[in-house]
Write an enzyme that holds these catalytic residues in place. Structure first.
Site, mmCIF file in Angstrom:
data_model
loop_
_atom_site.group_PDB
_atom_site.id
_atom_site.type_symbol
_atom_site.label_atom_id
_atom_site.label_comp_id
_atom_site.label_asym_id
_atom_site.label_seq_id
_atom_site.Cartn_x
_atom_site.Cartn_y
_atom_site.Cartn_z
ATOM 1 N N CYS A 164 1.739 90.282 2.398
ATOM 2 C CA CYS A 164 3.098 90.767 2.629
ATOM 3 C C CYS A 164 4.054 90.441 1.490
ATOM 4 O O CYS A 164 5.219 90.835 1.528
ATOM 5 C CB CYS A 164 3.630 90.215 3.950
ATOM 6 S SG CYS A 164 2.613 90.711 5.363
ATOM 7 N N HIS A 304 12.594 86.565 4.838
ATOM 8 C CA HIS A 304 11.340 87.213 5.237
ATOM 9 C C HIS A 304 11.412 87.547 6.717
ATOM 10 O O HIS A 304 11.000 88.624 7.133
ATOM 11 C CB HIS A 304 10.164 86.296 4.928
ATOM 12 C CG HIS A 304 8.834 86.922 5.164
ATOM 13 N ND1 HIS A 304 8.432 88.064 4.505
ATOM 14 C CD2 HIS A 304 7.801 86.580 5.984
ATOM 15 C CE1 HIS A 304 7.212 88.400 4.901
ATOM 16 N NE2 HIS A 304 6.807 87.523 5.798
ATOM 17 N N GLU A 315 11.021 79.183 7.832
ATOM 18 C CA GLU A 315 11.947 79.693 6.824
ATOM 19 C C GLU A 315 13.335 79.089 6.994
ATOM 20 O O GLU A 315 14.015 78.800 5.995
ATOM 21 C CB GLU A 315 12.011 81.214 6.871
ATOM 22 C CG GLU A 315 12.767 81.818 5.704
ATOM 23 C CD GLU A 315 12.631 83.332 5.610
ATOM 24 O OE1 GLU A 315 13.039 83.891 4.573
ATOM 25 O OE2 GLU A 315 12.117 83.947 6.566
ATOM 26 N N LYS A 336 14.215 93.186 8.782
ATOM 27 C CA LYS A 336 13.029 93.570 9.563
ATOM 28 C C LYS A 336 13.366 93.772 11.039
ATOM 29 O O LYS A 336 12.607 94.413 11.763
ATOM 30 C CB LYS A 336 11.921 92.521 9.426
ATOM 31 C CG LYS A 336 11.233 92.487 8.077
ATOM 32 C CD LYS A 336 10.059 91.500 8.093
ATOM 33 C CE LYS A 336 9.353 91.413 6.759
ATOM 34 N NZ LYS A 336 10.154 90.707 5.737
ATOM 35 N N HIS A 341 8.187 95.362 10.084
ATOM 36 C CA HIS A 341 7.541 94.662 8.970
ATOM 37 C C HIS A 341 6.616 95.627 8.246
ATOM 38 O O HIS A 341 5.564 96.003 8.768
ATOM 39 C CB HIS A 341 6.771 93.458 9.516
ATOM 40 C CG HIS A 341 6.248 92.544 8.462
ATOM 41 N ND1 HIS A 341 6.396 92.778 7.117
ATOM 42 C CD2 HIS A 341 5.546 91.376 8.559
ATOM 43 C CE1 HIS A 341 5.837 91.811 6.437
ATOM 44 N NE2 HIS A 341 5.314 90.954 7.276
ATOM 45 N N PHE A 404 0.305 86.312 4.233
ATOM 46 C CA PHE A 404 -0.904 85.618 4.679
ATOM 47 C C PHE A 404 -1.644 85.073 3.450
ATOM 48 O O PHE A 404 -1.713 85.725 2.406
ATOM 49 C CB PHE A 404 -1.831 86.577 5.427
ATOM 50 C CG PHE A 404 -1.436 86.842 6.862
ATOM 51 C CD1 PHE A 404 -0.325 86.267 7.431
ATOM 52 C CD2 PHE A 404 -2.209 87.682 7.655
ATOM 53 C CE1 PHE A 404 0.024 86.504 8.751
ATOM 54 C CE2 PHE A 404 -1.881 87.941 8.983
ATOM 55 C CZ PHE A 404 -0.761 87.357 9.527
#
Length: 418
Positions: A164, A304, A315, A336, A341, A404
């Site tokens: 991502c 994110h 985060e 998002k 996403h 990831f």
């Protein structure tokens, strides 16, 4: 050799909120959600039956039948976004094509084509009769390659893949090519089209997706206590990065300046972030250092913010570690909550949105936060710009992208002043 400066002179996107930049920004300011029941396949047996799909995209308007047979949806979306950015930048006639490139990030490439080919042939009558376009359709570099072919760009051309964080890494690479005078301009972005059974089923198996099938539009609720996973999205975004003096000399319209980046690894887990946010904190500080500024110079972070229980908390901790007391002066938001996403394309779309925030001097909201839905583990003094856009003076902004495998990327932008 002094590093060259890098500015943004063109914008393009096709995503769940809009099929161009203007409609996307309008939807962001209205706090609209792109989530709806999945239409690309029958998802009735899946735990998650909704996603943020691109709406009203007609390939026939862009590609003839022969071209469509050769291209996966992710490449088509990438080209549409790139063409808008290319036209917006309005590079002059006669520009040296060997000095203009295309770098496009993608996490999974042509997954829809791969699934379709396997389903139709390998699991059919056993006769291996695959399309001659299977391989070029599925490889992740094809979006960048196709853009270069159609637009005649003969400079740096490749794909970056880091889950991502893929397209944020593309921005880093493009920035360095221009900084080091290896290119005058680069179309940089990301594209993903993964709304298919393999993707939705795989993420369901990971328990990563929201399952709020009764109310998809409020399913993505980053930093709220009731968040239960991300909403899958598809789409593409591209911007034209250009060397500053090259842009000024030709009288280009400049949206913002890309001033720094950071790249770190959590080195922690295949899918989970470091729960203390150490890698995320370091990547923001690296971007700030690269930009030659101080943490207190930053006004906005496009987080994110995926709406996962572990990721959002990590985060939030990272922001406080990186910024200290200044963290409470920042505007934070997760777009998002509206776009879903976009996996490997999310970094590019959010870089574009961050650019627009600086350009318009307004922070997009984090939608779907209800009164009393505050996470007791997240510091309540942080301003997540819940539900309503906020106008404020924005000098510098950061866009985060985490993937990831523990990949962390952060991009630092400066509001443009002629």
């Amino acid at each position: 050799m002094a590093l060259k400066r890098v500015v943004i002179t063109g914008l393009g996107t096709i995503n769940p909120l809009g099929n161009d930049v203007a409609s996307t920004w309008s939807a962001l300011m209205a706090g609209e959600s792109g989530a709806a029941p999945i239409t690309q396949f029958d998802a009735s047996l899946f735990r998650s039956q909704f996603a943020c799909e691109v709406k009203n995209f007609d390939p026939n308007a862009w590609f003839d039948f022969k071209e469509q047979r050769k291209l996966d949806r992710f490449t088509m979306l990438a080209y549409v976004a790139a063409l808008e950015a290319y036209k917006d930048a309005a590079l002059p006639e006669g520009i040296d094509p060997t000095r203009v490139g295309a770098i496009v990030g993608s996490g999974v490439g042509g997954l829809i084509t791969l699934e379709q080919q396997i389903t139709e042939h390998a699991l059919g009558n056993g006769v291996p009769h695959y399309s001659p376009f299977l391989i070029p359709s599925i490889i992740t570099d094809m979006a960048a390659g196709y853009i270069a072919i159609r637009l005649g760009l003969k400079g740096p051309n490749f794909c970056t893949t880091a889950a991502c964080a893929s397209s944020a890494v593309a921005f880093m690479s493009a920035m360095n090519h221009i900084r080091l005078a290896k290119a005058d301009a680069i179309l940089v972005g990301g594209s993903e089209a993964e709304i298919c059974p393999v993707s939705i089923g795989g993420f369901n198996a990971l328990r990563a997706l929201s399952t709020r099938n009764d109310d998809p539009k409020t399913a993505s609720r980053p930093f709220s206590a009731s968040r239960d996973g991300f909403v899958a999205g598809e789409g593409a975004a591209c911007v034209m990065l250009e060397e500053y003096e090259h842009a000024v000399k030709r009288g280009a319209h400049i949206y913002a300046e890309l001033v720094g980046y950071g790249s770190t690894a959590d080195a922690f887990h295949l899918t989970a972030p470091d729960p203390e946010g150490n890698g995320a904190a370091r990547v923001m500080l690296d971007a700030i250092k690269d930009a030659g500024i101080k943490p207190e110079d930053v006004d906005y972070i496009n987080t994110h913010g995926t709406s996962t229980p572990i990721g959002d908390l990590a985060e939030a901790k990272a922001v406080i570690k990186a910024f200290g007391e200044h963290a409470y002066e920042l505007n934070l938001s997760s777009t998002k909550s509206m776009t879903g996403h976009l996996l490997g394309a999310s970094g590019a779309l959010e870089a574009l949105i961050t650019t627009l925030a600086l350009y318009h001097q307004v922070v997009p909201p984090t939608i779907n936060h209800a009164e009393g839905d505050d996470d007791p583990n997240i510091d309540p003094r942080l301003n997540f710009t819940f539900n309503t856009p906020q106008k404020r003076t924005l000098r510098y902004a950061i866009s985060n992208a985490f993937g990831f495998g523990g990949h962390n990327a952060a991009l630092a932008f400066r509001a443009w002043q002629a």
